[in-house]
Design an enzyme around this catalytic site. Structure first.
Site, PDB file in Angstrom:
ATOM      1  N   ASP A  15       0.880  -1.128   0.029  1.00  0.00           N
ATOM      2  CA  ASP A  15       0.113   0.118  -0.014  1.00  0.00           C
ATOM      3  C   ASP A  15       1.049   1.074   0.179  1.00  0.00           C
ATOM      4  OD1 ASP A  15       1.027   0.255   2.560  1.00  0.00           O
ATOM      5  OD2 ASP A  15      -0.935  -0.550   3.532  1.00  0.00           O
ATOM      6  N   LEU A  16       0.074   2.373   0.111  1.00  0.00           N
ATOM      7  CA  LEU A  16       1.119   3.535   0.227  1.00  0.00           C
ATOM      8  C   LEU A  16       1.957   3.904   1.213  1.00  0.00           C
ATOM      9  CD1 LEU A  16      -1.772   6.116  -0.823  1.00  0.00           C
ATOM     10  CD2 LEU A  16      -0.133   5.482  -2.283  1.00  0.00           C
TER      11      LEU A  16
END
Length: 139
Positions: A15-16
């Site tokens: 994810d980010l």
């Protein structure tokens, strides 16, 4: 004995924040269940009888993050058989230190496209699943 699947964390799993995205764990768990079924010769057996294992519930508990390059081991075992459903227990562990990353209880049923509802897990079907369960108890 539980089935073991090894997965290396890649960039597209993240994810980010640089952690494995929570939804990716569901894919890791599914990959491991398929591996268990294939290893036991179950895919052919179920396909020949037009039977399918379907998931009705997943209770997943995240314990710690996994990041790029981690090698994960997914332990998968058939833990329980009931009248019309069963329970598969899975653990995701870091290979380098054995720490628990996530664990899940997965409830499944067996269906046939020409019959309504979940199949009874008895007779030949029950025996086939019980073999998988016996193997899991010998861990």
């Amino acid at each position: 004995m539980s089935h073991l699947t090894t997965i290396k964390v890649r960039g597209y799993h993240l994810d980010l924040y640089g952690h494995v995205n929570n939804a990716r764990y569901l894919e890791f768990l599914e990959e491991a269940r398929w591996g268990m079924l294939e290893e036991g010769g179950g895919v052919e057996w179920f396909t020949e009888r037009s039977l399918a294992l379907v998931i009705s519930r997943i209770d997943i508990r995240y314990k710690r993050s996994a990041t790029m390059g981690d090698v994960l081991e997914v332990k998968t075992a058939l833990a329980q058989l009931n009248e019309r459903d069963g329970l598969i227990r899975q653990q995701v562990l870091r290979q380098d230190n054995g720490k628990l990353v996530a664990e899940a209880d997965v409830t499944f049923a067996v269906i046939h496209p020409e019959q309504a509802g979940a199949q009874l897990l008895q007779g030949e079907l029950g025996e086939r699943l019980a073999l998988m369960q016996e193997v899991a108890k010998n861990v």
